[in-house]
Design an enzyme around this catalytic site. Structure first.
Site, PDB file in Angstrom:
ATOM      1  N   LYS A 116       0.694  -1.283  -0.035  1.00 43.97           N
ATOM      2  CA  LYS A 116      -0.014   0.094   0.043  1.00 43.97           C
ATOM      3  C   LYS A 116       0.872   1.265   0.043  1.00 43.97           C
ATOM      4  O   LYS A 116       0.430   2.255  -0.618  1.00 43.97           O
ATOM      5  CB  LYS A 116      -0.888   0.039   1.116  1.00 43.97           C
ATOM      6  CG  LYS A 116      -2.167  -0.972   1.192  1.00 43.97           C
ATOM      7  CD  LYS A 116      -3.344  -0.660   1.704  1.00 43.97           C
ATOM      8  CE  LYS A 116      -4.487  -1.469   1.399  1.00 43.97           C
ATOM      9  NZ  LYS A 116      -5.657  -1.307   2.187  1.00 43.97           N
ATOM     10  N   LYS A 198      -3.639 -11.467  -7.009  1.00 38.16           N
ATOM     11  CA  LYS A 198      -4.646 -11.507  -6.022  1.00 38.16           C
ATOM     12  C   LYS A 198      -5.916 -10.728  -6.748  1.00 38.16           C
ATOM     13  O   LYS A 198      -5.638  -9.866  -7.219  1.00 38.16           O
ATOM     14  CB  LYS A 198      -4.510 -11.081  -4.775  1.00 38.16           C
ATOM     15  CG  LYS A 198      -5.695 -11.346  -3.757  1.00 38.16           C
ATOM     16  CD  LYS A 198      -5.380 -10.583  -2.450  1.00 38.16           C
ATOM     17  CE  LYS A 198      -5.658  -9.144  -2.346  1.00 38.16           C
ATOM     18  NZ  LYS A 198      -5.822  -8.355  -1.034  1.00 38.16           N
ATOM     19  N   LYS A 201     -10.418  -5.358  -5.846  1.00 37.98           N
ATOM     20  CA  LYS A 201     -11.246  -4.318  -6.361  1.00 37.98           C
ATOM     21  C   LYS A 201     -10.335  -2.957  -6.600  1.00 37.98           C
ATOM     22  O   LYS A 201     -10.954  -2.050  -7.494  1.00 37.98           O
ATOM     23  CB  LYS A 201     -12.418  -4.108  -5.166  1.00 37.98           C
ATOM     24  CG  LYS A 201     -11.663  -3.548  -4.101  1.00 37.98           C
ATOM     25  CD  LYS A 201     -12.931  -3.970  -2.729  1.00 37.98           C
ATOM     26  CE  LYS A 201     -12.210  -4.007  -1.426  1.00 37.98           C
ATOM     27  NZ  LYS A 201     -12.707  -4.893  -0.682  1.00 37.98           N
TER      28      LYS A 201
HETATM   29  P1  TYM Z   1     -10.372  -6.873   3.233  1.00 35.80           P
HETATM   30  O1  TYM Z   1     -11.477  -5.742   3.389  1.00 35.80           O
HETATM   31  O2  TYM Z   1      -9.315  -6.404   2.215  1.00 35.80           O
HETATM   32  O3  TYM Z   1     -10.956  -8.169   2.986  1.00 35.80           O
HETATM   33  C1  TYM Z   1     -12.081  -8.930   3.426  1.00 35.80           C
HETATM   34  C2  TYM Z   1     -11.958 -10.626   3.419  1.00 35.80           C
HETATM   35  O4  TYM Z   1     -12.045 -10.738   2.010  1.00 35.80           O
HETATM   36  C3  TYM Z   1     -10.733 -11.702   1.954  1.00 35.80           C
HETATM   37  N1  TYM Z   1     -10.274 -11.429   0.482  1.00 35.80           N
HETATM   38  C4  TYM Z   1      -9.979 -12.524  -0.160  1.00 35.80           C
HETATM   39  N2  TYM Z   1     -10.159 -13.735  -0.208  1.00 35.80           N
HETATM   40  C5  TYM Z   1      -9.718 -14.721  -1.242  1.00 35.80           C
HETATM   41  N3  TYM Z   1      -9.309 -14.260  -2.449  1.00 35.80           N
HETATM   42  C6  TYM Z   1      -9.339 -12.682  -2.604  1.00 35.80           C
HETATM   43  N4  TYM Z   1      -8.801 -12.083  -3.723  1.00 35.80           N
HETATM   44  C7  TYM Z   1      -9.614 -11.828  -1.582  1.00 35.80           C
HETATM   45  N5  TYM Z   1      -9.431 -10.654  -1.245  1.00 35.80           N
HETATM   46  C8  TYM Z   1     -10.019 -10.307  -0.204  1.00 35.80           C
HETATM   47  C9  TYM Z   1      -9.709 -11.157   2.906  1.00 35.80           C
HETATM   48  O5  TYM Z   1      -8.535 -11.846   3.268  1.00 35.80           O
HETATM   49  C10 TYM Z   1     -10.648 -10.668   4.113  1.00 35.80           C
HETATM   50  O6  TYM Z   1     -10.709 -11.868   4.866  1.00 35.80           O
HETATM   51  N6  TYM Z   1      -7.705  -5.895   7.269  1.00 35.80           N
HETATM   52  C11 TYM Z   1      -8.516  -6.777   6.879  1.00 35.80           C
HETATM   53  C12 TYM Z   1     -10.110  -6.138   7.492  1.00 35.80           C
HETATM   54  C13 TYM Z   1     -10.141  -6.363   9.089  1.00 35.80           C
HETATM   55  C14 TYM Z   1     -10.048  -7.636   9.638  1.00 35.80           C
HETATM   56  C15 TYM Z   1     -10.159  -7.162  11.018  1.00 35.80           C
HETATM   57  C16 TYM Z   1     -10.334  -8.681   9.363  1.00 35.80           C
HETATM   58  C17 TYM Z   1     -10.132  -5.357   9.894  1.00 35.80           C
HETATM   59  N7  TYM Z   1     -10.198  -5.805  11.335  1.00 35.80           N
HETATM   60  C18 TYM Z   1     -10.304  -8.192  12.068  1.00 35.80           C
HETATM   61  C19 TYM Z   1     -10.281  -9.877  10.388  1.00 35.80           C
HETATM   62  C20 TYM Z   1     -10.174  -9.476  11.698  1.00 35.80           C
HETATM   63  C21 TYM Z   1      -8.987  -6.319   5.148  1.00 35.80           C
HETATM   64  O7  TYM Z   1      -8.483  -4.924   4.784  1.00 35.80           O
HETATM   65  O8  TYM Z   1      -9.858  -7.235   4.614  1.00 35.80           O
END
Ligand code: TYM
Length: 332
Positions: A116, A198, A201
Site C-alpha cells: 500500500k 490476487k 477491487k
Molecule cells: P479486506 O476488506 O481487504 O477483505 C475482506 C476479506 O476478504 C478476503 N479477501 C480475499 N479472499 C480470497 N481471495 C481474494 N482475492 C480476496 N480478497 C480479499 C480477505 O482475506 C478478508 O478476509 N484488514 C482486513 C479487514 C479487517 C479484519 C479485522 C479482518 C479489519 N479488522 C479483524 C479480520 C479481523 C481487510 O482489509 O480485509
C-alpha cells in the site's frame, strides 16, 4: 452431558467500494456458514478504510452498502452481531494501547504495508503503518477464538497472535489467542486477467475482478475473457494459473472436486468451461443481489440493526478494555 459454551468468531471487512468474488469466497460465505455453530461478531471496518484518502460522501455510501451487502450474503443479525467499527469507541482505544506493545520492526515487515505504501507513495501515514494494531484490537477486544479470513490476511493474524502472547506474558490471561480460519478452496481468488495476482477491487482493469453486485452479462463477459493457456485441457496442474483459478472458483461455488470437474469437461474446450463457471457464479450471486436491492430500499431497518448490534458489542468490548486498563495500571 454439560454443554460447552460456543466458541467466538470475529471478522471484519473494509468498506472500500465494490466487494469482490474474492471477498465472498475467501471470507464472507464462511462467515455465513459459521453462524449456527459459533457466536459470531462481524464488523464493517470503516476506521481501517481511512488509511487511504476517502471522499466523505462516497465513504458514507460505501459503509452503508457494505453493511447491506453483509446482510444480503446471509449474515443474520438475529444470530450474529453485525456493526460498524467506529460505532464502538473501544476499538480505537485498545488500538492505541496495543500499538505501544507492537514493535516498529514487526510492522515494517508487513507485506500489505509495503504494497500500500508503494501504491500511495504520497500518503504513507502513521495509520497505514500501525494498521495491524487496530486489527489486533478488533479481534482481541472480543476474545475471539477464531478469525475467518482469506490467505492475504494471514500475516496480520500472526502479528495479532504475537501481540496477544506478548501481553499475556506480561499480564497473565488478558487475551484469548485467536486462530486464523482460512478455507481450503477460495482462500486466494486470483485476478481473471493476471492469474498470478490476487483478485482485488483496486485493480484498474475491471475485467480482472468480479464484483458481487456485477450484472449477469458483465460476469459472463469477464469469465469469457479470462486468461487461460494454450493446452486446451481442463485439468489442475502447476503452471496453469488461469485454469487453476477457474477450477477453484467453480469448485467453491458448486462443491465439485477437481477430479469431478476434470471428468465433466474431458474433451471439451475452454470456451465451454468458462461459460459454465460464469453461469455458476451468476446463479450464486443473483439471490444476493436481489436481497441487497431490497435491503437498500429500507435504510431504517439497517440503522436499527447496526445500532442494536453495536450496543451489544460495546458491552463485551468495554469489559475487555477495562480488564486491560486495570492490568496495565491505569486508574479505571
Ligand atoms: P479486506 O476488506 O481487504 O477483505 C475482506 C476479506 O476478504 C478476503 N479477501 C480475499 N479472499 C480470497 N481471495 C481474494 N482475492 C480476496 N480478497 C480479499 C480477505 O482475506 C478478508 O478476509 N484488514 C482486513 C479487514 C479487517 C479484519 C479485522 C479482518 C479489519 N479488522 C479483524 C479480520 C479481523 C481487510 O482489509 O480485509
Amino acid at each position: 452431558m454439560e454443554q460447552q459454551p460456543k466458541k467466538r468468531i470475529y471478522s471484519a471487512i473494509q468498506p472500500s467500494g465494490m466487494l469482490t468474488l474474492g471477498n465472498y469466497l475467501g471470507a464472507l460465505r464462511n462467515w455465513v456458514a459459521m453462524q449456527d455453530e459459533y457466536e459470531c461478531i462481524y464488523t464493517v471496518a470503516d476506521l481501517h478504510a481511512i488509511t487511504v484518502r476517502q471522499e466523505p460522501a462516497k465513504l458514507r455510501k460505501q459503509i452503508l452498502e457494505t453493511y447491506a451487502l453483509l446482510m444480503a450474503v446471509g449474515i443474520d443479525p438475529e444470530k450474529s452481531l453485525l456493526f460498524i467499527q467506529s460505532h464502538v469507541a473501544a476499538h480505537s482505544q485498545l488500538a492505541w494501547i496495543l500499538s505501544c506493545y507492537t514493535q516498529f520492526g514487526e510492522l515494517s515487515r508487513m507485506t500489505q504495508f509495503k504494497d500500500k505504501s508503494a501504491k500511495h507513495a504520497d500518503n504513507i501515514n502513521a495509520g497505514l503503518f500501525s494498521y495491524p494494531a487496530l486489527m489486533a484490537a478488533d479481534i482481541l477486544l472480543y476474545q475471539a477464538d477464531m478469525v475467518p479470513v482469506g490467505a492475504d490476511q494471514k500475516q496480520h493474524l500472526e502479528i495479532t497472535r504475537d501481540v496477544a502472547n506478548r501481553m499475556n506474558n506480561i499480564y497473565p490471561n488478558v487475551f484469548t489467542v485467536p486462530e486464523p480460519y482460512i478455507p481450503k478452496i477460495g482462500a486466494r481468488v486470483m485476478s481473471l486477467q493476471e492469474p498470478t495476482q490476487k483478485m482485488s477491487k483496486s485493480d484498474p482493469n475491471v475485467n480482472a475482478w468480479v464484483a458481487i453486485l456485477d450484472k449477469p452479462d458483465d460476469i459472463m463477459r469477464k469469465f469469457k475473457r479470462a486468461v487461460t493457456d494454450s493446452e486446451a485441457c481442463v485439468r489442475y496442474a502447476e503452471g496453469k494459473d488461469g485454469i487453476n483459478n477457474l477450477m477453484d472458483i467453480f469448485s467453491a461455488v458448486t462443491g465439485k472436486t477437481y477430479a469431478e470437474i476434470e471428468k465433466e469437461f474431458d474433451g471439451k474446450g475452454y470456451g465451454d468451461f468458462k461459460m459454465a463457471v460464469g453461469e455458476a457464479v451468476v446463479d450464486t450471486l443473483k439471490p444476493v443481489q436481489d436481497r441487497f436491492n431490497e435491503l437498500m430500499s429500507n435504510r431504517d431497518v439497517l440503522e436499527t440493526t447496526w445500532r442494536n448490534s453495536a450496543q451489544q458489542a460495546e458491552a463485551i468490548a468495554r469489559r475487555t478494555l477495562g480488564k486491560v486498563m486495570k492490568k496495565i495500571g491505569f486508574i479505571y
